[in-house]
Scaffold this motif. Structure first.
Motif, PDB file in Angstrom:
ATOM      1  N   ALA A  79      20.273  19.839 -23.048  1.00  0.00           N
ATOM      2  CA  ALA A  79      20.012  19.785 -21.494  1.00  0.00           C
ATOM      3  C   ALA A  79      20.683  20.829 -20.698  1.00  0.00           C
ATOM      4  CB  ALA A  79      20.681  18.280 -21.116  1.00  0.00           C
ATOM      5  N   ILE A 125      11.969  13.867 -22.974  1.00  0.00           N
ATOM      6  CA  ILE A 125      12.555  12.700 -22.547  1.00  0.00           C
ATOM      7  C   ILE A 125      11.288  11.732 -21.857  1.00  0.00           C
ATOM      8  CG2 ILE A 125      14.063  11.528 -20.955  1.00  0.00           C
ATOM      9  CD1 ILE A 125      15.197  12.614 -23.524  1.00  0.00           C
ATOM     10  N   PRO A 159      24.064  14.497 -32.908  1.00  0.00           N
ATOM     11  CA  PRO A 159      23.047  14.161 -31.980  1.00  0.00           C
ATOM     12  C   PRO A 159      23.340  14.511 -30.576  1.00  0.00           C
ATOM     13  CG  PRO A 159      23.211  12.208 -33.038  1.00  0.00           C
ATOM     14  CD  PRO A 159      24.130  13.344 -33.830  1.00  0.00           C
ATOM     15  N   TYR A 183      24.228  17.824 -29.424  1.00  0.00           N
ATOM     16  CA  TYR A 183      23.079  18.739 -29.357  1.00  0.00           C
ATOM     17  C   TYR A 183      22.438  18.255 -28.068  1.00  0.00           C
ATOM     18  CZ  TYR A 183      18.728  21.195 -30.573  1.00  0.00           C
ATOM     19  OH  TYR A 183      17.668  21.652 -30.797  1.00  0.00           O
ATOM     20  N   CYS A 184      22.056  16.960 -27.951  1.00  0.00           N
ATOM     21  CA  CYS A 184      21.276  16.798 -26.479  1.00  0.00           C
ATOM     22  C   CYS A 184      22.156  17.160 -25.307  1.00  0.00           C
ATOM     23  CB  CYS A 184      21.010  15.189 -26.376  1.00  0.00           C
ATOM     24  SG  CYS A 184      20.021  14.693 -27.694  1.00  0.00           S
ATOM     25  N   ARG A 185      23.286  17.262 -25.248  1.00  0.00           N
ATOM     26  CA  ARG A 185      24.029  17.824 -24.085  1.00  0.00           C
ATOM     27  C   ARG A 185      23.914  19.341 -24.073  1.00  0.00           C
ATOM     28  NH1 ARG A 185      30.086  16.002 -24.687  1.00  0.00           N
ATOM     29  NH2 ARG A 185      30.219  18.115 -23.603  1.00  0.00           N
ATOM     30  N   PHE A 188      13.843  19.977 -22.907  1.00  0.00           N
ATOM     31  CA  PHE A 188      14.627  18.379 -23.266  1.00  0.00           C
ATOM     32  C   PHE A 188      13.972  17.560 -22.298  1.00  0.00           C
ATOM     33  CE2 PHE A 188      18.146  15.717 -21.887  1.00  0.00           C
ATOM     34  CZ  PHE A 188      18.399  15.377 -23.161  1.00  0.00           C
ATOM     35  N   TYR A 189      13.838  17.746 -21.277  1.00  0.00           N
ATOM     36  CA  TYR A 189      13.377  16.552 -20.166  1.00  0.00           C
ATOM     37  C   TYR A 189      12.101  16.150 -20.378  1.00  0.00           C
ATOM     38  CZ  TYR A 189      17.877  16.743 -18.055  1.00  0.00           C
ATOM     39  OH  TYR A 189      19.321  16.452 -17.943  1.00  0.00           O
ATOM     40  N   PHE A 219      21.382  18.988 -35.031  1.00  0.00           N
ATOM     41  CA  PHE A 219      20.748  17.726 -34.589  1.00  0.00           C
ATOM     42  C   PHE A 219      21.283  16.493 -35.259  1.00  0.00           C
ATOM     43  CE2 PHE A 219      17.610  14.380 -33.650  1.00  0.00           C
ATOM     44  CZ  PHE A 219      17.805  14.369 -32.432  1.00  0.00           C
TER      45      PHE A 219
END
Length: 76
Positions: free
Chosen positions: A18, A29, A10, A13-15, A25-26, A6
């Motif tokens: 998701a 968010i 970053p 990693y977020c992709r 993940f969401y 991460f």
């Protein structure tokens, strides 16, 4: 020892998160949007003319004067 994925990449990693773990993940968010909303929404509401409503009464108002008992509704 290498750095965690991460902190080194970053966005990548977020992709990945998701696609592979969308619920976690969401939810992070949406949860992060709460403190942001506390700071940004009051000025936006004032700009659009929103106002604070009067508080909801917590007690029932007691009428002044003697109680009028209705007549003509007896069971007898």
């Amino acid at each position: 020892m290498s750095t965690p994925q991460f902190w080194s990449t970053p966005i990548r990693y977020c992709r990945w998160a998701a696609h592979e773990k969308p619920a976690i993940f969401y939810s992070l968010i949406v949860g992060a949007m709460g403190p942001v909303a506390l700071v940004t929404l009051p000025p936006i509401r004032r700009y659009f003319g929103s106002y604070n409503l009067p508080p909801v009464p917590l007690t029932y108002p007691i009428p002044a004067g003697p109680r009028v008992i209705p007549e003509g509704y007896d069971d007898e």
